[in-house]
Design an enzyme around this catalytic site. Structure first.
Site, PDB file in Angstrom:
ATOM      1  N   ALA A  48     -37.257  32.716  17.452  1.00 26.27           N
ATOM      2  CA  ALA A  48     -38.159  33.096  16.356  1.00 26.27           C
ATOM      3  C   ALA A  48     -37.612  34.328  15.665  1.00 26.27           C
ATOM      4  CB  ALA A  48     -39.553  33.407  16.916  1.00 26.27           C
ATOM      5  N   VAL A 137     -33.892  50.800  29.157  1.00 29.58           N
ATOM      6  CA  VAL A 137     -33.431  52.159  29.474  1.00 29.58           C
ATOM      7  C   VAL A 137     -31.905  52.178  29.539  1.00 29.58           C
ATOM      8  CG1 VAL A 137     -33.538  54.071  31.112  1.00 29.58           C
ATOM      9  CG2 VAL A 137     -35.529  52.575  30.819  1.00 29.58           C
ATOM     10  N   ILE A 141     -26.296  50.120  30.785  1.00 30.27           N
ATOM     11  CA  ILE A 141     -26.158  50.718  32.127  1.00 30.27           C
ATOM     12  C   ILE A 141     -27.237  50.122  33.037  1.00 30.27           C
ATOM     13  CG2 ILE A 141     -26.176  52.852  33.469  1.00 30.27           C
ATOM     14  CD1 ILE A 141     -25.602  54.396  30.890  1.00 30.27           C
ATOM     15  N   GLY A 192     -23.857  54.934   9.925  1.00 28.49           N
ATOM     16  CA  GLY A 192     -24.632  53.908  10.625  1.00 28.49           C
ATOM     17  C   GLY A 192     -24.916  54.242  12.081  1.00 28.49           C
ATOM     18  N   LYS A 210     -37.954  56.285  27.643  1.00 27.54           N
ATOM     19  CA  LYS A 210     -37.057  55.863  28.730  1.00 27.54           C
ATOM     20  C   LYS A 210     -37.279  56.718  29.982  1.00 27.54           C
ATOM     21  CE  LYS A 210     -33.707  54.371  25.256  1.00 27.54           C
ATOM     22  NZ  LYS A 210     -32.641  54.852  24.369  1.00 27.54           N
TER      23      LYS A 210
HETATM   24  N1  HSE Z   1     -31.837  54.442  19.385  1.00 28.83           N
HETATM   25  C1  HSE Z   1     -31.373  54.451  20.734  1.00 28.83           C
HETATM   26  C2  HSE Z   1     -30.223  55.422  20.876  1.00 28.83           C
HETATM   27  C3  HSE Z   1     -30.901  53.120  21.240  1.00 28.83           C
HETATM   28  O1  HSE Z   1     -29.813  56.056  19.910  1.00 28.83           O
HETATM   29  O2  HSE Z   1     -29.748  55.565  21.985  1.00 28.83           O
HETATM   30  C4  HSE Z   1     -32.007  52.211  21.577  1.00 28.83           C
HETATM   31  O3  HSE Z   1     -32.841  52.750  22.541  1.00 28.83           O
END
Ligand code: HSE
Length: 441
Positions: A48, A137, A141, A192, A210
């Site tokens: 989806a 998280v 890793i 980016g 996290k």
């Molecule tokens: N935006 C997060 C980072 C990645 O810059 O590590 C996704 O959790």
């Protein structure tokens, strides 16, 4: 039944953007090895995505593509739903519906679990389904697996992690090039590396989601994002990074979860760490987590915390786990948060005022006799011991100079009071810049 004759397990994918696309591609590329590991084939049968054209391009017409994610979570043929939509709006509704419909869930959604994990895990337990979240998280890793299974013998003392790649990239650039935060953020966005709206990353919220999930698994407490202390990197200056370096430290945005006598510290903030620690040398967008357990000591996990295939690696590990355990009695599976759900503790998460840490303090002071004595007297009165000091020579024609003090450990509330008293001195100009410091011994 022999694995080779078992029917493929059927997967529905919600969202086929960066991570979803990576998951689809890695599953297809490594399908034979994955089948040999999982014991049966894992087959994505429905995807989806609002962008159905892109979804069709990625999947090459091999699976059913729909724009309405509700169709996936209610399709009776689907065994596992992968949620890669993110956020805690529609994603929450879809995950809860998937669970209610008896489907296992794999998610990379840290915000959802950090805020609503208790509700989600309870519902999943009632239905006897798994909710797996390795990708939530530190991306690729396998830190959840390590905490939940590899370190299960240990009483975990603390976790400290660089768990946001965007901010680590910005901090690395600030240090390398001596640039201020705003300048580097703009560059990171142009390249980016940072989202157009980078608020969650730079304000520490993503890292706190996290850290919250890791604290629950490490200490057997419910996820309590609302109790986390969250401070990002927006106020960090290149000056502090430079002074920290002169004193032998690096500044990193750390997510910290620590067990102390009075409860659990759960905090995200810029932190000075000795430059000699391995984790201090994690640069660019990389992630790393140090876990300290009483039996094993310190262990370090390092790798890519984001990106298409690194995150897909974690998503697929969860798919394989579920595939192997789908036929097992739910009571014999690994508990969602490592501890049995009826064995969770109510250990309090401490307010920041009760947290114990060391400090880097930078202040602009008048360069005249007695100023240093006034500052050190305030610290002594608050029972804050000084560890190191750096005073810059006043520049040509200047009457003020920078004074930098590193303290030994104290409670945050004592540091707050001392800082307020220092700021009230007529010989101190403006605010004291305060950054927490951890030795991570
Ligand atoms: N935006 C997060 C980072 C990645 O810059 O590590 C996704 O959790």
């Amino acid at each position: 039944m022999k694995a080779s004759v078992m029917k493929p397990i059927k997967v529905g994918l919600l969202g086929i953007g960066t991570v979803g696309g990576g998951t689809f591609n890695v599953l297809r590329r490594n399908q034979e090895e994955i089948r040999r590991r999982a014991g049966r084939a894992i087959e994505v049968v429905m995807v989806a995505d609002l962008d159905t054209e892109r979804a069709k391009q990625i999947t090459g017409g091999s699976v059913e593509v729909v724009s309405d994610a509700r169709r996936v979570v209610s399709d009776p043929s689907i065994d596992i739903v992968i949620e890669l939509i993110g956020g805690d709006g529609i994603a929450r509704e879809l995950v809860m519906t998937a669970i209610a419909n008896g489907k296992h869930v794999v998610t990379a959604n840290k915000a959802l679990l950090a805020k609503h994990g208790t509700e989600i895990f309870r519902a999943a337990e009632e239905k006897g389904v798994m909710v797996a979240f390795e990708a939530a998280v530190a991306g690729g890793i396998p830190i959840i697996k390590a905490l939940r299974e590899g370190l299960t013998a240990n009483r975990i003392q603390w976790i400290a992690g660089i768990i946001n790649g965007t901010t680590n990239f910005i901090l690395s650039e600030m240090r390398d090039k001596g640039l201020d935060f705003d300048v580097v953020l703009k560059q990171a966005q142009a390249l980016g590396y940072a989202e157009a709206d980078p608020t969650f990353d730079i304000e520490g919220v993503d890292a706190a989601h996290k850290a919250t999930i890791m604290s629950a698994i490490a200490f057997g407490v419910p996820v309590q994002f609302d109790k986390a202390y969250v401070e990002g990197i927006t106020k960090l200056s290149a000056t502090d990074i430079r002074y920290a370096e002169q004193l032998g430290y690096r500044i990193k945005l750390l997510g910290i979860a620590r067990r102390v006598a009075a409860g659990i510290e759960l905090r995200v903030h810029p932190t000075l760490i000795p430059a000699t620690r391995l984790i201090a040398n994690v640069e660019g967008a990389m992630n790393a987590v140090v876990v300290n357990g009483d039996a094993v000591g310190a262990t370090l996990y390092y790798g890519k915390g984001a990106g298409s295939e690194p995150t897909a690696s974690a998503v697929i590990a969860d798919l394989v786990d579920i595939t192997r355990l789908a036929t097992a009695d739910p009571e014999h599976r690994v508990p969602y948060l490592a501890f049995q759900s009826n064995e969770m503790a109510d250990t309090p998460i401490l307010p920041m005022s009760e947290v114990t840490t060391s400090y880097y303090l930078r202040m602009r002071v008048a360069d005249k006799p007695g100023v240093l004595a006034d500052v050190t007297r305030i610290l002594a009165d608050a029972s804050i011991s000084i560890d190191a000091m750096l005073q810059k020579e006043a520049g040509e024609g200047e009457t003020q100079t920078d004074l930098i003090i590193l303290t030994h450990e104290t409670k945050e509330k004592h540091a707050d009071a001392a800082i307020a008293a220092i700021e009230a001195l007529s010989t101190v100009e403006g605010k004291v810049s305060r950054i927490r410091l951890e030795q991570l011994k």
